[in-house]
Design an enzyme around this catalytic site. Structure first.
Site, mmCIF file in Angstrom:
data_model
loop_
_atom_site.group_PDB
_atom_site.id
_atom_site.type_symbol
_atom_site.label_atom_id
_atom_site.label_comp_id
_atom_site.label_asym_id
_atom_site.label_seq_id
_atom_site.Cartn_x
_atom_site.Cartn_y
_atom_site.Cartn_z
ATOM 1 C CE LYS A 142 -4.188 1.334 2.463
ATOM 2 N NZ LYS A 142 -4.825 1.218 3.788
HETATM 3 C C1 E4P Z 1 -8.112 1.636 4.182
HETATM 4 O O1 E4P Z 1 -7.459 1.232 3.266
HETATM 5 C C2 E4P Z 1 -8.019 3.018 4.686
HETATM 6 O O2 E4P Z 1 -6.757 3.266 5.220
HETATM 7 C C3 E4P Z 1 -9.108 3.206 5.717
HETATM 8 O O3 E4P Z 1 -10.321 2.744 5.161
HETATM 9 C C4 E4P Z 1 -9.238 4.643 6.200
HETATM 10 O O4 E4P Z 1 -10.400 4.717 7.002
HETATM 11 P P1 E4P Z 1 -10.699 5.945 7.987
HETATM 12 O O5 E4P Z 1 -10.999 7.130 7.148
HETATM 13 O O6 E4P Z 1 -11.886 5.469 8.763
HETATM 14 O O7 E4P Z 1 -9.485 6.118 8.841
#
Ligand code: E4P
Length: 218
Positions: free
Chosen positions: A88
């Site tokens: 990622k």
């Molecule tokens: C996933 O890949 C993201 O990092 C995550 O969904 C972010 O979510 P949040 O906005 O609730 O922190």
């Protein structure tokens, strides 16, 4: 549409996996910190454990470097943990360069922190396996996150991009339904939002009545 769970909590990952509908897991540094994981070795071991719990799913592991060489070095180590690790990478200039490098070297990527269609086009051009538009955070700022999913889906369809749209920052069950309608390929969701899809009061009322009536012939 694929379902990923958006957590680093092992109990929740197991619970979602036991439902039989789980296709993968996403994590981020905040989610790892929430679980109290400390130190590189512990982080690597945690990803390995997640891969063992969900052996057939894509598991996103986020780099914390922001320069090209750092992202590549970190991404290679993460990718070596398990064949299902997806590196990622944040939507920054060096991130795009790194995504292109990972693509050319057969490593799957998830381009994270996507808040615009332009960013999604760049990530797709670099060959990202997934792009992660942050629906909930867009809604929190007064725009409509689902509109961005629909816009990216339209662009990818017109242009024939193969990158999958991974709707992230999901806050509730309605988000999942709206993202499915808008053309998301994947939703990554907290466990509560997935379980929220189960709920309807008429189901509960109907089941209670069936079970009550069943006593008449049991
Ligand atoms: C996933 O890949 C993201 O990092 C995550 O969904 C972010 O979510 P949040 O906005 O609730 O922190």
């Amino acid at each position: 549409m694929k379902f990923f769970i958006d957590t680093a909590n092992l109990a929740q990952i197991k619970e979602a996996n036991d439902l039989g509908i789980l296709d993968g897991v996403t994590t981020n540094p905040s989610l790892m910190a929430k679980e109290g994981i400390k130190g590189t070795e512990a982080v690597m071991q945690h990803y390995k454990t997640i891969c063992e719990i969900v052996p057939n799913g894509d598991i996103s592991a986020e780099v914390i470097s922001t320069d090209f060489d750092g992202i590549i070095a970190e991404g290679k180590k993460l990718a070596a943990i398990h064949k299902n690790i997806v590196v990622k990478v944040p939507m920054i200039k060096d991130g795009i360069k790194a995504i292109k490098w990972f693509t050319d070297n057969g490593i799957k990527t998830n381009c994270t922190l996507i808040f615009s269609a332009g960013q999604a086009i760049l990530a797709a051009k670099a060959g990202a396996t997934y792009v992660s538009p942050f629906i909930g955070r867009i809604d929190d700022s007064g725009w409509d996150g689902v509109d961005l999913i629909a816009q990216i889906a339209n662009i990818y369809s017109i242009q024939g991009f193969k990158t999958e749209i991974l709707a992230a920052s999901i806050r509730n069950a309605l988000h999942i339904i709206k993202c499915a309608e808008a053309g998301a390929d994947v939703c990554t969701c907290p466990l509560d939002s997935i379980l929220g899809l189960l709920k309807h009061p008429l189901t509960d009322i109907g089941l209670a009545k069936f079970l009550e009536d069943a006593k008449k012939f049991a």
